[in-house]
Design an enzyme around this catalytic site. Structure first.
Site, PDB file in Angstrom:
ATOM      1  N   SER A   2       0.965   3.850  -3.036  1.00  0.00           N
ATOM      2  CA  SER A   2       0.733   5.405  -3.082  1.00  0.00           C
ATOM      3  C   SER A   2       1.733   6.520  -3.610  1.00  0.00           C
ATOM      4  O   SER A   2       1.630   7.205  -4.065  1.00  0.00           O
ATOM      5  CB  SER A   2       0.496   5.617  -1.709  1.00  0.00           C
ATOM      6  OG  SER A   2       1.720   5.636  -0.703  1.00  0.00           O
TER       7      SER A   2
ATOM      8  N   ALA B 150       0.920  -1.251   0.068  1.00  0.00           N
ATOM      9  CA  ALA B 150      -0.088   0.066   0.102  1.00  0.00           C
ATOM     10  C   ALA B 150       0.979   1.379   0.056  1.00  0.00           C
ATOM     11  O   ALA B 150       0.679   2.406  -0.643  1.00  0.00           O
ATOM     12  CB  ALA B 150      -0.824   0.036   1.338  1.00  0.00           C
ATOM     13  N   TYR B 151       1.894   1.286   0.743  1.00  0.00           N
ATOM     14  CA  TYR B 151       2.899   2.415   0.916  1.00  0.00           C
ATOM     15  C   TYR B 151       3.487   2.545  -0.537  1.00  0.00           C
ATOM     16  O   TYR B 151       3.630   3.868  -1.253  1.00  0.00           O
ATOM     17  CB  TYR B 151       3.982   2.298   1.846  1.00  0.00           C
ATOM     18  CG  TYR B 151       5.094   3.146   1.775  1.00  0.00           C
ATOM     19  CD1 TYR B 151       4.879   4.364   2.391  1.00  0.00           C
ATOM     20  CD2 TYR B 151       6.237   2.759   1.153  1.00  0.00           C
ATOM     21  CE1 TYR B 151       6.043   5.258   2.024  1.00  0.00           C
ATOM     22  CE2 TYR B 151       7.405   3.526   0.948  1.00  0.00           C
ATOM     23  CZ  TYR B 151       7.273   4.828   1.661  1.00  0.00           C
ATOM     24  OH  TYR B 151       8.166   5.668   1.588  1.00  0.00           O
ATOM     25  N   LEU B 152       4.115   1.408  -1.190  1.00  0.00           N
ATOM     26  CA  LEU B 152       4.685   1.587  -2.372  1.00  0.00           C
ATOM     27  C   LEU B 152       3.597   2.141  -3.516  1.00  0.00           C
ATOM     28  O   LEU B 152       3.896   2.990  -4.522  1.00  0.00           O
ATOM     29  CB  LEU B 152       5.339   0.276  -2.733  1.00  0.00           C
ATOM     30  CG  LEU B 152       6.457   0.113  -1.700  1.00  0.00           C
ATOM     31  CD1 LEU B 152       7.117  -1.355  -2.283  1.00  0.00           C
ATOM     32  CD2 LEU B 152       7.426   1.057  -1.856  1.00  0.00           C
TER      33      LEU B 152
END
Length: 243
Positions: free
Chosen positions: A157, A153-155
């Site tokens: 975004s 999810a971080y990557l």
């Protein structure tokens, strides 16, 4: 005369780490700078004081950059204060690795808000007031190319921000406004876990971690006149961790 004399620059998330290094460098180059924070008021105030002690111009603003209305407000209040805006650096972010199965809807929304939605609408608002040859720089991560385990999810975004960089660069190019991204590798901001420290030391052929100043120097180039012919690019600033 500094290279940025007469310019006004916003650096989001500039109370510490990479953002702090960037805002200090742009102030050193002569820009009047806006130091943004969400919760670290004391640290942000210390950054402003340090710039002012060196004879620079700095102003403090608080906002939640994951919200579109707050992102727009940062732009409008800056213009209200200084009468112009020349440079926007979207740096505010949070490294929040979590496995796919553990990621909640609230986690997902927070990451997309901070790394994608907020910067998007900050750029939209900034584009209304940036002069010809204005500059936008988005800070992403080498992780979009390295694909760290347990951070989808971080990557995702951050990858969205890289794609926005390309599309918005195309739309603003007729006005001479450049839009680029800087993608740091493993950078020693004082909060690295030993796991990521080892990835950085062994992943780069330089066999050292990046420093916030390394990233600030790249940003300083991109916002300068010398970078007028670069736009829509994601610059890998990780000591060769991505080639």
């Amino acid at each position: 005369m500094g290279a940025l004399n007469g310019k006004v620059a916003i650096v989001t998330g500039s109370s510490s780490g990479i953002g702090k290094a960037i805002v200090l460098r742009l102030a050193k180059d002569g820009a009047a700078v806006v130091v943004h924070y969400r919760t670290r008021a004391q640290q942000a105030g210390e950054v402003v004081a340090a710039i002012q002690e060196q004879g620079g111009t700095a102003w403090l603003i608080q906002a939640d950059m994951s919200r579109a209305d707050e992102a727009r407000r940062v732009i409008s209040e800056t213009v209200g204060r200084f009468g112009r805006l020349d440079i926007l650096v979207n740096n505010a972010g949070k490294f929040s690795p979590k496995s796919f199965f553990e990621t909640t809807e609230a986690d997902f929304d927070a990451l997309i808000g901070l790394h994608a939605k907020g910067p998007y609408f900050a750029m939209q608002e900034a584009a209304k007031v940036l002069p010809e040859h204005g500059r936008i720089v988005n800070i992403t991560t080498a992780g979009t190319q390295l694909h760290f385990h347990g951070a989808s999810a971080y990557l995702g975004s951050k990858r969205a921000l890289e794609q926005f960089t390309k599309g918005i660069a195309q739309e603003l190019a007729p006005r001479g406004i450049t839009v680029n991204a800087v993608s740091p590798g493993i950078t020693d901001t004082g909060v690295l876990t030993d796991q990521y420290r080892q990835i950085g030391l062994h992943g780069s052929p330089t066999q050292r971690l990046g420093l916030p100043g390394d990233i600030a120097d790249v940003v300083a180039f991109l916002v300068s006149e010398d970078a007028r012919w670069l736009t829509g690019q994601t610059i890998q600033a990780g000591g060769g961790i991505v080639m």
